[in-house]
Design an enzyme around this catalytic site. Structure first.
Site: not given
Length: 305
Positions: A178, A227, A297
């Protein structure tokens, strides 16, 4: 800053559609967000250059927005221009013999995955079910903890405002879970992926298996942005959040998913403030219960960042 002057300069003068006060709730997967002062749908590279130049001249802040699948937009909106890459940037071409897929930054990742499977090219199965565009996927190195799209990137083209085009070879970039070393000031325009040759039945079975697992373990049918926190190197953010007692908790119309604790769902009418309060609660609860400092994130838009 003169948003009005920028609007007047761009309206009808470029290969782009310019909208005023477009609600970001229409442009994000959370279905949350107030109006952007300008929303510019850019249809060609020539138009993109013109748009960026005009915004710079008028000192109007701008951001690139894909499908808004990992974005939380402020309830007050964004006091600048949101640029969406469309048309010319949404093209996908496949060279099955060479095992190459070239896609514009505005192309849906789901379309690229489907086109690769159709051509019996393997290597993108892990991307099935991941929302968003190619540009967003490359910029954040989308994927799982073990499989990342960056490993497939042969090269990609960016636009450097004020300078022009630049091509990166895949090996020039640091790819990670990520995260990437791609400068945030650069606009990804197109990426070329190198894939392997496989059998359509096997590729399809793998994709269906991954999709089935997502359906079993993640909230479906309600607005979410995926997420919320990045998994720590030696653990699961979802498990840590659940162990901290946050699973199922609500703030206003936002709720920590009862299916997967690392998701926040919009139960209808949730505000950005509702979501932010849950993000803070989840982070602080995990830190207090396990000592793990989870890294969010979700990208924030319009919060003065």
């Amino acid at each position: 800053m003169s948003v009005f002057n920028a609007y007047m300069s761009l309206s009808g003068a470029t290969d782009a559609d310019v909208l005023r006060d477009e609600k970001l709730s229409r442009r994000t997967s959370y279905r949350i967000g107030g109006p952007a002062r300008l929303l510019v749908l850019v249809h060609s590279f020539a138009a993109l250059g013109k748009v960026v130049d005009v915004l710079a001249e008028e000192h109007v802040d701008w951001v690139i927005l894909g499908k808004g699948s990992n974005v939380l937009a402020s309830d007050a909106g964004y006091d600048g221009a949101v640029i969406v890459l469309d048309d010319e940037f949404a093209r996908v071409s496949v060279d099955a013999e060479q095992g190459i897929v070239t896609a514009g930054a505005g192309a849906l990742l789901s379309k690229v995955v489907a086109e690769a499977a159709k051509a019996e090219l393997t290597g993108l199965e892990f991307c099935v079910g991941i929302p968003g565009t190619v540009g967003g996927a490359v910029s954040m190195d989308a994927g799982t903890r073990r499989e990342w799209i960056g490993r497939c990137v042969r090269d990609f083209v960016v636009y450097r405002p004020g300078e022009g085009l630049h091509r990166y070879e895949g090996h020039e970039i640091e790819w990670g879970y990520r995260c990437t070393s791609i400068p945030t000031s650069e606009i990804i325009l197109e990426a070329t992926l190198t894939l392997g040759h496989g059998q359509k039945a096997k590729i399809s079975a793998d994709m269906e298996s991954r999709l089935s697992r997502r359906r079993r373990t993640q909230p479906m049918g309600k607005p979410t942005c995926g997420s919320v926190f990045r998994n720590p190197l030696d653990g699961s953010a979802g498990q840590l959040i659940e162990a901290s007692g946050c699973k199922g908790l609500s703030s206003g119309r936002a709720q920590v998913s009862t299916e997967h604790a690392n998701f926040i769902v919009n139960n209808g009418g949730a505000t950005a403030s509702d979501v932010l309060s849950l993000i803070q609660l989840m982070h602080d609860s995990v830190l207090a219960s396990s000592g793990v400092d989870l890294r969010c994130e979700v990208k924030l838009l319009g919060f003065g960042e």
